[in-house]
Design a protein around this motif. Structure first.
Motif, PDB file in Angstrom:
ATOM      1  N   ILE A 198      -1.123   9.829  -3.467  1.00  0.00           N
ATOM      2  CA  ILE A 198      -2.348   9.939  -2.678  1.00  0.00           C
ATOM      3  C   ILE A 198      -2.112   9.262  -1.332  1.00  0.00           C
ATOM      4  O   ILE A 198      -1.220   8.419  -1.199  1.00  0.00           O
ATOM      5  CB  ILE A 198      -3.560   9.306  -3.401  1.00  0.00           C
ATOM      6  CG1 ILE A 198      -3.323   7.829  -3.726  1.00  0.00           C
ATOM      7  CG2 ILE A 198      -3.894  10.090  -4.666  1.00  0.00           C
ATOM      8  CD1 ILE A 198      -4.504   7.116  -4.368  1.00  0.00           C
ATOM      9  N   PRO A 199      -2.914   9.606  -0.317  1.00  0.00           N
ATOM     10  CA  PRO A 199      -2.742   8.991   0.998  1.00  0.00           C
ATOM     11  C   PRO A 199      -3.000   7.475   0.963  1.00  0.00           C
ATOM     12  O   PRO A 199      -3.792   6.978   0.160  1.00  0.00           O
ATOM     13  CB  PRO A 199      -3.791   9.690   1.867  1.00  0.00           C
ATOM     14  CG  PRO A 199      -4.144  10.938   1.142  1.00  0.00           C
ATOM     15  CD  PRO A 199      -3.945  10.656  -0.306  1.00  0.00           C
ATOM     16  N   GLU A 200      -2.338   6.767   1.861  1.00  0.00           N
ATOM     17  CA  GLU A 200      -2.470   5.320   1.944  1.00  0.00           C
ATOM     18  C   GLU A 200      -3.926   4.909   2.199  1.00  0.00           C
ATOM     19  O   GLU A 200      -4.401   3.916   1.642  1.00  0.00           O
ATOM     20  CB  GLU A 200      -1.558   4.782   3.045  1.00  0.00           C
ATOM     21  CG  GLU A 200      -1.215   3.347   2.908  1.00  0.00           C
ATOM     22  CD  GLU A 200      -0.129   2.904   3.884  1.00  0.00           C
ATOM     23  OE1 GLU A 200      -0.279   1.790   4.417  1.00  0.00           O
ATOM     24  OE2 GLU A 200       0.844   3.653   4.100  1.00  0.00           O
ATOM     25  N   GLY A 201      -4.641   5.666   3.015  1.00  0.00           N
ATOM     26  CA  GLY A 201      -6.050   5.367   3.284  1.00  0.00           C
ATOM     27  C   GLY A 201      -6.898   5.460   2.020  1.00  0.00           C
ATOM     28  O   GLY A 201      -7.814   4.663   1.811  1.00  0.00           O
ATOM     29  N   THR A 202      -6.592   6.422   1.173  1.00  0.00           N
ATOM     30  CA  THR A 202      -7.299   6.572  -0.102  1.00  0.00           C
ATOM     31  C   THR A 202      -7.013   5.375  -1.000  1.00  0.00           C
ATOM     32  O   THR A 202      -7.914   4.862  -1.676  1.00  0.00           O
ATOM     33  CB  THR A 202      -6.894   7.884  -0.800  1.00  0.00           C
ATOM     34  OG1 THR A 202      -7.174   8.973   0.090  1.00  0.00           O
ATOM     35  CG2 THR A 202      -7.636   8.081  -2.104  1.00  0.00           C
ATOM     36  N   VAL A 203      -5.755   4.916  -0.986  1.00  0.00           N
ATOM     37  CA  VAL A 203      -5.385   3.730  -1.774  1.00  0.00           C
ATOM     38  C   VAL A 203      -6.234   2.547  -1.333  1.00  0.00           C
ATOM     39  O   VAL A 203      -6.830   1.844  -2.152  1.00  0.00           O
ATOM     40  CB  VAL A 203      -3.878   3.408  -1.621  1.00  0.00           C
ATOM     41  CG1 VAL A 203      -3.558   2.028  -2.176  1.00  0.00           C
ATOM     42  CG2 VAL A 203      -3.033   4.466  -2.307  1.00  0.00           C
ATOM     43  N   TYR A 259       0.813  -1.212   0.000  1.00  0.00           N
ATOM     44  CA  TYR A 259       0.000   0.000   0.000  1.00  0.00           C
ATOM     45  C   TYR A 259       0.851   1.268   0.000  1.00  0.00           C
ATOM     46  O   TYR A 259       0.526   2.249  -0.665  1.00  0.00           O
ATOM     47  CB  TYR A 259      -0.940   0.011   1.207  1.00  0.00           C
ATOM     48  CG  TYR A 259      -1.984  -1.074   1.175  1.00  0.00           C
ATOM     49  CD1 TYR A 259      -2.989  -1.074   0.213  1.00  0.00           C
ATOM     50  CD2 TYR A 259      -1.969  -2.109   2.104  1.00  0.00           C
ATOM     51  CE1 TYR A 259      -3.947  -2.063   0.173  1.00  0.00           C
ATOM     52  CE2 TYR A 259      -2.928  -3.116   2.077  1.00  0.00           C
ATOM     53  CZ  TYR A 259      -3.913  -3.084   1.108  1.00  0.00           C
ATOM     54  OH  TYR A 259      -4.861  -4.076   1.073  1.00  0.00           O
ATOM     55  N   LYS A 260       1.934   1.248   0.760  1.00  0.00           N
ATOM     56  CA  LYS A 260       2.786   2.432   0.857  1.00  0.00           C
ATOM     57  C   LYS A 260       3.419   2.757  -0.496  1.00  0.00           C
ATOM     58  O   LYS A 260       3.452   3.918  -0.894  1.00  0.00           O
ATOM     59  CB  LYS A 260       3.864   2.204   1.912  1.00  0.00           C
ATOM     60  CG  LYS A 260       4.702   3.420   2.181  1.00  0.00           C
ATOM     61  CD  LYS A 260       5.669   3.199   3.315  1.00  0.00           C
ATOM     62  CE  LYS A 260       6.432   4.477   3.576  1.00  0.00           C
ATOM     63  NZ  LYS A 260       7.288   4.372   4.731  1.00  0.00           N
ATOM     64  N   GLU A 261       3.915   1.761  -1.209  1.00  0.00           N
ATOM     65  CA  GLU A 261       4.496   1.990  -2.536  1.00  0.00           C
ATOM     66  C   GLU A 261       3.456   2.567  -3.495  1.00  0.00           C
ATOM     67  O   GLU A 261       3.754   3.472  -4.278  1.00  0.00           O
ATOM     68  CB  GLU A 261       5.031   0.685  -3.136  1.00  0.00           C
ATOM     69  CG  GLU A 261       6.381   0.241  -2.647  1.00  0.00           C
ATOM     70  CD  GLU A 261       6.831  -1.022  -3.360  1.00  0.00           C
ATOM     71  OE1 GLU A 261       7.757  -0.911  -4.185  1.00  0.00           O
ATOM     72  OE2 GLU A 261       6.249  -2.085  -3.110  1.00  0.00           O
ATOM     73  N   ILE A 262       2.252   2.020  -3.431  1.00  0.00           N
ATOM     74  CA  ILE A 262       1.180   2.500  -4.314  1.00  0.00           C
ATOM     75  C   ILE A 262       0.859   3.956  -4.002  1.00  0.00           C
ATOM     76  O   ILE A 262       0.741   4.786  -4.901  1.00  0.00           O
ATOM     77  CB  ILE A 262      -0.075   1.612  -4.186  1.00  0.00           C
ATOM     78  CG1 ILE A 262       0.242   0.184  -4.640  1.00  0.00           C
ATOM     79  CG2 ILE A 262      -1.235   2.191  -5.001  1.00  0.00           C
ATOM     80  CD1 ILE A 262      -0.821  -0.833  -4.261  1.00  0.00           C
ATOM     81  N   ALA A 263       0.738   4.265  -2.715  1.00  0.00           N
ATOM     82  CA  ALA A 263       0.428   5.635  -2.301  1.00  0.00           C
ATOM     83  C   ALA A 263       1.511   6.608  -2.766  1.00  0.00           C
ATOM     84  O   ALA A 263       1.209   7.688  -3.283  1.00  0.00           O
ATOM     85  CB  ALA A 263       0.275   5.692  -0.783  1.00  0.00           C
ATOM     86  N   THR A 264       2.759   6.213  -2.600  1.00  0.00           N
ATOM     87  CA  THR A 264       3.867   7.068  -3.026  1.00  0.00           C
ATOM     88  C   THR A 264       3.827   7.280  -4.530  1.00  0.00           C
ATOM     89  O   THR A 264       3.946   8.409  -5.014  1.00  0.00           O
ATOM     90  CB  THR A 264       5.215   6.436  -2.621  1.00  0.00           C
ATOM     91  OG1 THR A 264       5.243   6.303  -1.193  1.00  0.00           O
ATOM     92  CG2 THR A 264       6.389   7.286  -3.084  1.00  0.00           C
TER      93      THR A 264
END
Length: 182
Positions: A158-163, A149-154
């Motif tokens: 967008i924020p990790e919660g949004t991901v 999730y963190k890689e996707i957010a970065t």
């Protein structure tokens, strides 16, 4: 170790080092082909997508800024390239008058339940993209490319919660498409 080597090659290639780019492309090719095969069950289609992905890497490496890892950047290109190849295959089949992609000999598209489900998933992702495009990338990066999730957010900025929320919504929508038989 290999990832760090590829990260270094990517940084050098982005800075204009042609030899680093050639080495990088040669080294990532087997992995790119394997990952394209996750999307496209027919080897020839995966090979076509792989070539397109490598071309995109070569053309766009100058735009790689190192904000995210090279592997994350590459996953996005693989996902987009594979989906683009699938769309092109469907378009070619339609232009030739086929309702479905033609099959002259038995292949994975018609003989494998897994292969068929991959093609159904690609169709479902196409529908999702038409309805809610912002949901596609997070789901593909998580469920197919297996990024955290963190890689996707970065990568998406967008924020990790949004991901997590978008992935949840995308999965629900794709599930509906798959259950409805498209």
């Amino acid at each position: 170790m290999r990832d760090e080597h590829h990260e270094e090659l990517a940084r050098r290639a982005a800075a204009g080092d042609r030899a680093a780019l050639e080495t990088l492309l040669a080294e990532i090719r087997p992995s790119v082909l394997r990952r394209c095969s996750r999307f496209l069950p027919c080897y020839q289609d995966a090979e076509e997508a792989c070539q397109d992905v490598l071309l995109q890497v070569a053309r766009n490496i100058g735009g790689f800024e190192g904000r995210s890892r090279f592997s994350t950047w590459l996953h996005v290109i693989i996902a987009n390239g594979s989906r683009q190849t699938y769309r092109a295959l469907k378009r070619r089949a339609a232009e030739q008058g086929y309702a479905e992609m033609p099959v002259d000999v038995p292949d994975a598209r018609t003989t494998s339940v897994i292969a068929g489900s991959r093609l159904d998933l690609l169709d479902a992702l196409e529908r999702l993209e038409a309805a809610r495009a912002e949901l596609v990338a997070p789901m593909v990066l998580r469920d197919i490319c297996q990024l955290d999730y963190k890689e996707i957010a970065t990568h998406l900025g967008i924020p990790e919660g949004t991901v997590k929320s978008r992935i949840h919504q995308a999965r629900g929508q794709v599930r509906q498409y798959l259950l409805a038989g498209l």
